[in-house]
Write a protein that holds these residues in place. Sequence first.
Motif, PDB file in Angstrom:
ATOM      1  N   GLU A 144       0.857  -1.189   0.000  1.00 50.71           N
ATOM      2  CA  GLU A 144       0.000   0.000   0.000  1.00 50.71           C
ATOM      3  C   GLU A 144       0.885   1.228   0.000  1.00 50.71           C
ATOM      4  O   GLU A 144       2.064   1.147   0.339  1.00 50.71           O
ATOM      5  CB  GLU A 144      -0.836   0.095   1.280  1.00 50.71           C
ATOM      6  CG  GLU A 144      -1.675  -1.082   1.612  1.00 50.71           C
ATOM      7  CD  GLU A 144      -2.070  -1.030   3.087  1.00 50.71           C
ATOM      8  OE1 GLU A 144      -2.391   0.060   3.591  1.00 50.71           O
ATOM      9  OE2 GLU A 144      -2.012  -2.084   3.739  1.00 50.71           O
ATOM     10  N   ASP A 188       0.280   5.266   1.367  1.00 48.33           N
ATOM     11  CA  ASP A 188      -0.569   6.348   1.855  1.00 48.33           C
ATOM     12  C   ASP A 188       0.154   7.669   1.682  1.00 48.33           C
ATOM     13  O   ASP A 188       1.273   7.834   2.158  1.00 48.33           O
ATOM     14  CB  ASP A 188      -0.899   6.149   3.334  1.00 48.33           C
ATOM     15  CG  ASP A 188      -1.650   4.852   3.575  1.00 48.33           C
ATOM     16  OD1 ASP A 188      -2.570   4.568   2.785  1.00 48.33           O
ATOM     17  OD2 ASP A 188      -1.300   4.126   4.515  1.00 48.33           O
ATOM     18  N   LYS A 209       8.737  12.913  13.571  1.00 50.57           N
ATOM     19  CA  LYS A 209       7.747  11.903  13.890  1.00 50.57           C
ATOM     20  C   LYS A 209       7.283  11.253  12.601  1.00 50.57           C
ATOM     21  O   LYS A 209       7.043  11.940  11.616  1.00 50.57           O
ATOM     22  CB  LYS A 209       6.568  12.594  14.590  1.00 50.57           C
ATOM     23  CG  LYS A 209       5.605  11.700  15.273  1.00 50.57           C
ATOM     24  CD  LYS A 209       4.720  12.500  16.228  1.00 50.57           C
ATOM     25  CE  LYS A 209       3.441  12.945  15.563  1.00 50.57           C
ATOM     26  NZ  LYS A 209       2.440  13.426  16.544  1.00 50.57           N
ATOM     27  N   VAL A 267       4.303   8.900  11.298  1.00 50.74           N
ATOM     28  CA  VAL A 267       3.024   8.277  11.649  1.00 50.74           C
ATOM     29  C   VAL A 267       2.709   7.199  10.626  1.00 50.74           C
ATOM     30  O   VAL A 267       2.378   7.485   9.493  1.00 50.74           O
ATOM     31  CB  VAL A 267       1.894   9.313  11.706  1.00 50.74           C
ATOM     32  CG1 VAL A 267       0.570   8.633  12.036  1.00 50.74           C
ATOM     33  CG2 VAL A 267       2.208  10.385  12.725  1.00 50.74           C
ATOM     34  N   ILE A 268       2.848   5.946  11.052  1.00 48.62           N
ATOM     35  CA  ILE A 268       2.561   4.818  10.165  1.00 48.62           C
ATOM     36  C   ILE A 268       1.066   4.560  10.169  1.00 48.62           C
ATOM     37  O   ILE A 268       0.454   4.310   9.145  1.00 48.62           O
ATOM     38  CB  ILE A 268       3.301   3.553  10.658  1.00 48.62           C
ATOM     39  CG1 ILE A 268       4.810   3.805  10.671  1.00 48.62           C
ATOM     40  CG2 ILE A 268       2.952   2.352   9.786  1.00 48.62           C
ATOM     41  CD1 ILE A 268       5.386   4.265   9.369  1.00 48.62           C
ATOM     42  N   ASP A 269       0.516   4.648  11.339  1.00 50.80           N
ATOM     43  CA  ASP A 269      -0.897   4.416  11.542  1.00 50.80           C
ATOM     44  C   ASP A 269      -1.248   5.195  12.800  1.00 50.80           C
ATOM     45  O   ASP A 269      -0.368   5.620  13.518  1.00 50.80           O
ATOM     46  CB  ASP A 269      -1.116   2.900  11.759  1.00 50.80           C
ATOM     47  CG  ASP A 269      -2.547   2.525  11.466  1.00 50.80           C
ATOM     48  OD1 ASP A 269      -3.399   3.415  11.418  1.00 50.80           O
ATOM     49  OD2 ASP A 269      -2.802   1.334  11.293  1.00 50.80           O
ATOM     50  N   ASN A 270      -2.526   5.355  13.074  1.00 55.98           N
ATOM     51  CA  ASN A 270      -2.855   6.103  14.284  1.00 55.98           C
ATOM     52  C   ASN A 270      -2.424   5.359  15.547  1.00 55.98           C
ATOM     53  O   ASN A 270      -2.323   5.948  16.611  1.00 55.98           O
ATOM     54  CB  ASN A 270      -4.356   6.441  14.344  1.00 55.98           C
ATOM     55  CG  ASN A 270      -5.234   5.221  14.159  1.00 55.98           C
ATOM     56  OD1 ASN A 270      -4.908   4.332  13.383  1.00 55.98           O
ATOM     57  ND2 ASN A 270      -6.318   5.188  14.868  1.00 55.98           N
ATOM     58  N   VAL A 324       3.491   5.037  15.905  1.00 51.99           N
ATOM     59  CA  VAL A 324       4.274   6.244  15.649  1.00 51.99           C
ATOM     60  C   VAL A 324       5.733   5.948  15.900  1.00 51.99           C
ATOM     61  O   VAL A 324       6.075   5.333  16.909  1.00 51.99           O
ATOM     62  CB  VAL A 324       3.809   7.403  16.549  1.00 51.99           C
ATOM     63  CG1 VAL A 324       4.625   8.654  16.286  1.00 51.99           C
ATOM     64  CG2 VAL A 324       2.330   7.683  16.344  1.00 51.99           C
ATOM     65  N   PHE A 352       9.249   3.787   4.646  1.00 51.90           N
ATOM     66  CA  PHE A 352       8.811   2.449   4.287  1.00 51.90           C
ATOM     67  C   PHE A 352       8.517   1.663   5.549  1.00 51.90           C
ATOM     68  O   PHE A 352       9.316   1.646   6.474  1.00 51.90           O
ATOM     69  CB  PHE A 352       9.892   1.728   3.461  1.00 51.90           C
ATOM     70  CG  PHE A 352       9.427   0.404   2.928  1.00 51.90           C
ATOM     71  CD1 PHE A 352       8.783   0.330   1.698  1.00 51.90           C
ATOM     72  CD2 PHE A 352       9.612  -0.767   3.648  1.00 51.90           C
ATOM     73  CE1 PHE A 352       8.334  -0.889   1.203  1.00 51.90           C
ATOM     74  CE2 PHE A 352       9.165  -1.989   3.161  1.00 51.90           C
ATOM     75  CZ  PHE A 352       8.521  -2.047   1.926  1.00 51.90           C
ATOM     76  N   MET A 375      11.719   2.309   7.826  1.00 53.51           N
ATOM     77  CA  MET A 375      12.976   2.783   7.263  1.00 53.51           C
ATOM     78  C   MET A 375      12.762   4.106   6.542  1.00 53.51           C
ATOM     79  O   MET A 375      11.788   4.254   5.810  1.00 53.51           O
ATOM     80  CB  MET A 375      13.532   1.763   6.269  1.00 53.51           C
ATOM     81  CG  MET A 375      13.965   0.470   6.958  1.00 53.51           C
ATOM     82  SD  MET A 375      13.566  -0.987   5.971  1.00 53.51           S
ATOM     83  CE  MET A 375      12.577  -1.929   7.133  1.00 53.51           C
ATOM     84  N   ASP A 408       3.539  13.730   3.594  1.00 58.61           N
ATOM     85  CA  ASP A 408       3.989  12.499   4.237  1.00 58.61           C
ATOM     86  C   ASP A 408       3.635  11.322   3.357  1.00 58.61           C
ATOM     87  O   ASP A 408       2.478  11.139   2.989  1.00 58.61           O
ATOM     88  CB  ASP A 408       3.325  12.334   5.607  1.00 58.61           C
ATOM     89  CG  ASP A 408       3.662  13.484   6.534  1.00 58.61           C
ATOM     90  OD1 ASP A 408       4.842  13.865   6.582  1.00 58.61           O
ATOM     91  OD2 ASP A 408       2.744  14.007   7.186  1.00 58.61           O
ATOM     92  N   VAL A 409       4.626  10.538   3.038  1.00 58.80           N
ATOM     93  CA  VAL A 409       4.398   9.365   2.211  1.00 58.80           C
ATOM     94  C   VAL A 409       4.838   8.129   2.984  1.00 58.80           C
ATOM     95  O   VAL A 409       5.983   8.045   3.418  1.00 58.80           O
ATOM     96  CB  VAL A 409       5.194   9.453   0.888  1.00 58.80           C
ATOM     97  CG1 VAL A 409       4.884   8.238   0.017  1.00 58.80           C
ATOM     98  CG2 VAL A 409       4.868  10.739   0.152  1.00 58.80           C
ATOM     99  N   VAL A 410       3.922   7.218   3.182  1.00 56.48           N
ATOM    100  CA  VAL A 410       4.257   5.955   3.840  1.00 56.48           C
ATOM    101  C   VAL A 410       3.946   4.818   2.877  1.00 56.48           C
ATOM    102  O   VAL A 410       2.801   4.618   2.480  1.00 56.48           O
ATOM    103  CB  VAL A 410       3.484   5.764   5.157  1.00 56.48           C
ATOM    104  CG1 VAL A 410       3.797   4.400   5.757  1.00 56.48           C
ATOM    105  CG2 VAL A 410       3.829   6.861   6.140  1.00 56.48           C
ATOM    106  N   LYS A 426       3.837   0.893   2.434  1.00 55.17           N
ATOM    107  CA  LYS A 426       3.784  -0.313   3.262  1.00 55.17           C
ATOM    108  C   LYS A 426       3.987  -1.536   2.374  1.00 55.17           C
ATOM    109  O   LYS A 426       3.437  -1.606   1.285  1.00 55.17           O
ATOM    110  CB  LYS A 426       2.442  -0.397   3.990  1.00 55.17           C
ATOM    111  CG  LYS A 426       2.248   0.743   4.977  1.00 55.17           C
ATOM    112  CD  LYS A 426       0.883   0.717   5.631  1.00 55.17           C
ATOM    113  CE  LYS A 426       0.681   1.993   6.459  1.00 55.17           C
ATOM    114  NZ  LYS A 426      -0.673   2.108   7.031  1.00 55.17           N
TER     115      LYS A 426
END
Lengths: 144, 144
Positions: free
Chosen positions: A122, A124, B65, B67-70, B73, B93, B102, B124-126, B128
């Motif tokens: 995914e 986000d 910080k 934030v991967i998910d609520n 962190v 990532f 990472m 912010d780009v995460v 997964k």
Amino acid sequence: MNVIELLKSHQLKKTAPRVAILNVLNNSKIPQSESEIKQAIGDLYDRITFYRSMHSLIEVGMIHKIVIDNTLVKYALNNCTDEHVHEVDHVHFYCKTCSKVMCMEEVKIMLYVLPQGYSKNECDVVIKGCCGSCEKFVLGKHEN
Amino acid sequence: MNVIELLKSHQLKKTAPRVAILNVLNNSKIPQSESEIKQAIGDLYDRITFYRSMHSLIEVGMIHKIVIDNTLVKYALNNCTDEHVHEVDHVHFYCKTCSKVMCMEEVKIMLYVLPQGYSKNECDVVIKGCCGSCEKFVLGKHEN
DNA sequence: GTTCAAATGAAACAATGTTGCAAATATAAC
DNA sequence: GTTATATTTGCAACATTGTTTCATTTGAAC
């Protein structure tokens, strides 16, 4: 959108809290937070029920969660019934002025290359800034 | 990295919890969660102190910080002292297999176009997925 | 209407975020 | 080194969110 039909097609029972949540999200153009949804519904249902309703709706893919920050989570309907929607990167815009979140269907992340051996599941993307309406407002104030 | 010098240059007092936090982050190659940092430090400092230390370190830009998910962190040192680092989109990532985060310095989001009137402040780009080490492991298991 | 699986509500708990205030501490001035 | 001051810490207290267990209720299939 027929909420009842949709629940049935996702093999979820038609329960009052689920219908209420879906109606709120359907009636609002932009993603809503838990407190916003609860405010719209009223104090009818238990907090845990609300939480679990959200979970089941996410699980079957009727809605999705947008995590702006660890303290700010919004929910939105998955309007697109296309299964392939999951493969497209989610891009959301958060306005720091009005705190609204908008799904940016038209904004696309063009390209990124992961290191050798890494695989994507995914992605986000949350862009934070100032939305069109607030930008106008801010400019308007400066002009005065 | 000289933690004490860095604190001084950011006009933060050299306090035990700040030094401890910075040392943990400095000694770990990958971003750490609050519980991971606390586990490394031990039960020396109050939870609120920890929380406020993180805030002050973020505020002056020594750490950031992720934030991967609520519910997840992570924190990482800002190795780059360049002020312009803030203008570059953060790409992180998250490995769903080993739960490690990472910083992808080399991964870059190439381009996106916001609607007329919108302005970007942060992005912010995460991503997964599965990291290189876990990918190998998974492949290895299949080969057996 | 009956039946059964699913969903709800209540209680209880964990983790995290936040404020106010008194005590402790770091730093700068002496 | 001592002192003064502003910062930081620790504590208490509270809000929000996430989660599990279990008895009760409800939906829908028959």
